[in-house]
Design a protein around this motif. Structure first.
Motif, PDB file in Angstrom:
ATOM      1  N   LYS A   1       0.802  -1.226   0.000  1.00 45.64           N
ATOM      2  CA  LYS A   1       0.000   0.000   0.000  1.00 45.64           C
ATOM      3  C   LYS A   1       0.837   1.278   0.000  1.00 45.64           C
ATOM      4  N   HIS A   2       2.104   1.189   0.410  1.00 46.44           N
ATOM      5  CA  HIS A   2       2.973   2.371   0.373  1.00 46.44           C
ATOM      6  C   HIS A   2       4.002   2.293  -0.756  1.00 46.44           C
ATOM      7  N   PHE A   3       3.780   1.405  -1.709  1.00 47.22           N
ATOM      8  CA  PHE A   3       4.767   1.160  -2.759  1.00 47.22           C
ATOM      9  C   PHE A   3       5.115   2.433  -3.537  1.00 47.22           C
ATOM     10  N   VAL A   4       4.119   3.096  -4.052  1.00 46.11           N
ATOM     11  CA  VAL A   4       4.365   4.307  -4.837  1.00 46.11           C
ATOM     12  C   VAL A   4       5.002   5.382  -3.960  1.00 46.11           C
ATOM     13  N   LYS A   5       4.473   5.565  -2.766  1.00 46.50           N
ATOM     14  CA  LYS A   5       5.017   6.540  -1.819  1.00 46.50           C
ATOM     15  C   LYS A   5       6.492   6.281  -1.553  1.00 46.50           C
ATOM     16  N   ASP A   6       6.866   5.023  -1.355  1.00 48.65           N
ATOM     17  CA  ASP A   6       8.254   4.675  -1.064  1.00 48.65           C
ATOM     18  C   ASP A   6       9.172   5.058  -2.211  1.00 48.65           C
ATOM     19  N   HIS A   7       8.776   4.719  -3.429  1.00 49.90           N
ATOM     20  CA  HIS A   7       9.618   5.066  -4.577  1.00 49.90           C
ATOM     21  C   HIS A   7       9.760   6.580  -4.716  1.00 49.90           C
ATOM     22  N   LEU A   8       8.672   7.289  -4.549  1.00 49.77           N
ATOM     23  CA  LEU A   8       8.717   8.745  -4.718  1.00 49.77           C
ATOM     24  C   LEU A   8       9.564   9.424  -3.645  1.00 49.77           C
ATOM     25  N   GLU A   9       9.544   8.889  -2.433  1.00 49.98           N
ATOM     26  CA  GLU A   9      10.311   9.509  -1.353  1.00 49.98           C
ATOM     27  C   GLU A   9      11.825   9.329  -1.511  1.00 49.98           C
ATOM     28  N   PHE A  10      12.230   8.359  -2.326  1.00 47.89           N
ATOM     29  CA  PHE A  10      13.653   8.094  -2.495  1.00 47.89           C
ATOM     30  C   PHE A  10      14.202   8.606  -3.822  1.00 47.89           C
ATOM     31  N   ILE A  11      13.411   9.402  -4.538  1.00 41.29           N
ATOM     32  CA  ILE A  11      13.905   9.988  -5.782  1.00 41.29           C
ATOM     33  C   ILE A  11      15.166  10.798  -5.513  1.00 41.29           C
ATOM     34  N   SER A  12      16.182  10.586  -6.349  1.00 44.77           N
ATOM     35  CA  SER A  12      17.445  11.296  -6.210  1.00 44.77           C
ATOM     36  C   SER A  12      18.065  11.468  -7.595  1.00 44.77           C
ATOM     37  N   PRO A  13      18.666  12.617  -7.882  1.00 40.50           N
ATOM     38  CA  PRO A  13      19.279  12.818  -9.202  1.00 40.50           C
ATOM     39  C   PRO A  13      20.323  11.749  -9.511  1.00 40.50           C
ATOM     40  N   ASN A  14      20.411  11.393 -10.785  1.00 38.34           N
ATOM     41  CA  ASN A  14      21.416  10.439 -11.267  1.00 38.34           C
ATOM     42  C   ASN A  14      21.351   9.100 -10.541  1.00 38.34           C
ATOM     43  N   THR A  15      20.146   8.692 -10.191  1.00 35.89           N
ATOM     44  CA  THR A  15      19.955   7.451  -9.433  1.00 35.89           C
ATOM     45  C   THR A  15      18.716   6.712  -9.934  1.00 35.89           C
ATOM     46  N   PHE A  16      18.829   5.385 -10.057  1.00 36.06           N
ATOM     47  CA  PHE A  16      17.649   4.557 -10.291  1.00 36.06           C
ATOM     48  C   PHE A  16      17.450   3.641  -9.094  1.00 36.06           C
TER      49      PHE A  16
ATOM     50  N   TYR B   1       8.199  -4.689   6.482  1.00 39.87           N
ATOM     51  CA  TYR B   1       8.115  -3.261   6.181  1.00 39.87           C
ATOM     52  C   TYR B   1       8.602  -2.483   7.407  1.00 39.87           C
ATOM     53  N   ILE B   2       9.873  -2.046   7.339  1.00 39.82           N
ATOM     54  CA  ILE B   2      10.507  -1.357   8.470  1.00 39.82           C
ATOM     55  C   ILE B   2      11.213  -0.118   7.907  1.00 39.82           C
ATOM     56  N   PRO B   3      10.468   0.969   7.703  1.00 36.43           N
ATOM     57  CA  PRO B   3      11.012   2.139   7.012  1.00 36.43           C
ATOM     58  C   PRO B   3      12.330   2.676   7.557  1.00 36.43           C
ATOM     59  N   PHE B   4      12.501   2.716   8.884  1.00 36.68           N
ATOM     60  CA  PHE B   4      13.726   3.333   9.405  1.00 36.68           C
ATOM     61  C   PHE B   4      14.974   2.529   9.051  1.00 36.68           C
ATOM     62  N   LEU B   5      14.817   1.214   8.830  1.00 38.91           N
ATOM     63  CA  LEU B   5      15.964   0.390   8.455  1.00 38.91           C
ATOM     64  C   LEU B   5      16.387   0.611   7.004  1.00 38.91           C
ATOM     65  N   SER B   6      15.465   1.104   6.190  1.00 37.04           N
ATOM     66  CA  SER B   6      15.801   1.315   4.778  1.00 37.04           C
ATOM     67  C   SER B   6      16.882   2.373   4.609  1.00 37.04           C
ATOM     68  N   ALA B   7      17.024   3.241   5.603  1.00 37.31           N
ATOM     69  CA  ALA B   7      18.052   4.279   5.540  1.00 37.31           C
ATOM     70  C   ALA B   7      19.467   3.693   5.558  1.00 37.31           C
ATOM     71  N   LEU B   8      19.592   2.435   5.999  1.00 29.89           N
ATOM     72  CA  LEU B   8      20.902   1.789   6.045  1.00 29.89           C
ATOM     73  C   LEU B   8      21.424   1.454   4.651  1.00 29.89           C
ATOM     74  N   TYR B   9      20.529   1.433   3.673  1.00 33.16           N
ATOM     75  CA  TYR B   9      20.901   1.043   2.309  1.00 33.16           C
ATOM     76  C   TYR B   9      21.124   2.311   1.481  1.00 33.16           C
ATOM     77  N   LYS B  10      22.374   2.622   1.240  1.00 36.17           N
ATOM     78  CA  LYS B  10      22.745   3.840   0.522  1.00 36.17           C
ATOM     79  C   LYS B  10      22.852   3.564  -0.972  1.00 36.17           C
TER      80      LYS B  10
END
Length: 265
Positions: free
Chosen positions: A98-113, A152-161
């Motif tokens: 249910k947060h799939f689209v939100k997750d992708h949009l929140e991690f948008i970054s230039p020169n990154t896929f 689904y553990i959003p705060f842990l996703s920050a560990l993946y750069k």
């Protein structure tokens, strides 16, 4: 920034129906949804028309005649039709969190896929899945494999750069990128026919162009509906195309999306 969710499909309207229902269940909707249809019959067209009646965002159907497995071609056509600047891409047999689209949009970054996790729904669960029209799952749901991918553990996703690499975990059924970056490498190589390597070869050209990748671990989750594997008779030929891209560090394919860019959307 406007976003487009592109869903590739071929002759499985029962699965596509669940995928579209999971889109309707999103906490954040894309600005448009485009069905990239690799030659399905009229049943898929009827399904899409039914959803179009009350869909909250534009729902477009990009179709071409069935000439075999030409997923790379229909994806190019679909991206060319997108009005959004950012593309989120899934397959038509993948139910999205249910947060799939939100997750992708929140991690948008230039020169990154980006790329996320895929959880497999087991064959034994298909009857229940379609009978109940199930579109919500979690790590404890019945009928799934590799449950840690469903955490689904959003705060842990920050560990993946983000990294300048092409990961073996990359899957085209769960990825997102800037449309401008896609055009800069001429999109999918349409020499790919049959199953295999069109997605990873695209990722290699992104990489060769200087882009980084970021894995959406613990976010950006989707659930892949079991089906019999496609024929891999073209895999050796497809491997050769990808290996040439890697060896020569190619950033451009000759037979790509550019031929569709002047067509009316």
């Amino acid at each position: 920034m406007k976003s487009a969710l592109i869903i590739s499909t071929y002759n499985w309207p029962e699965a596509l129906e669940l995928v579209l229902k999971s889109v309707l269940n999103q906490s954040v909707l894309p600005d448009e949804v485009i069905i990239a249809d690799d030659g399905s019959t009229g049943e898929t067209k009827k399904l899409i028309e039914a959803f179009q009646q009350n869909f909250p965002v534009p729902l477009k159907h990009v179709w071409h005649e069935d000439t075999g497995f030409t997923k790379s071609v229909i994806l190019n056509k679909a991206v060319a039709k997108a009005s959004g600047e950012y593309i989120i891409q899934i397959d038509g047999d993948c139910i999205i969190h249910k947060h799939f689209v939100k997750d992708h949009l929140e991690f948008i970054s230039p020169n990154t896929f980006l790329y996320g996790s895929r959880v497999n729904i087991q064959e034994s669960h298909l009857s229940s899945l379609f009978t109940k029209q199930q579109v919500e799952f979690n790590a404890f749901s019945k009928g799934i494999k590799k449950r840690t991918r469903a955490l689904y553990i959003p705060f842990l996703s920050a560990l993946y750069k983000k990294k300048h690499e092409v990961s073996r975990k990359y899957r085209g059924c769960n990825t997102s990128y800037f449309k401008s970056d896609f055009f800069a490498i001429n999109g999918y190589d349409e020499r790919f026919e049959g199953w295999g390597r069109e997605d990873s070869e695209l990722a290699w050209r992104f990489y060769n162009k200087g882009l980084s990748s970021r894995r959406l671990r613990y976010r950006g989750i989707l659930y892949h509906i079991f089906h019999v594997e496609k024929s891999k008779e073209q895999l050796a030929q497809n491997n050769e195309i990808e290996e040439h891209t890697i060896k020569e560090k190619l950033t451009w394919c000759e037979n790509g999306v550019n031929k569709y860019l002047n067509e009316e959307k």
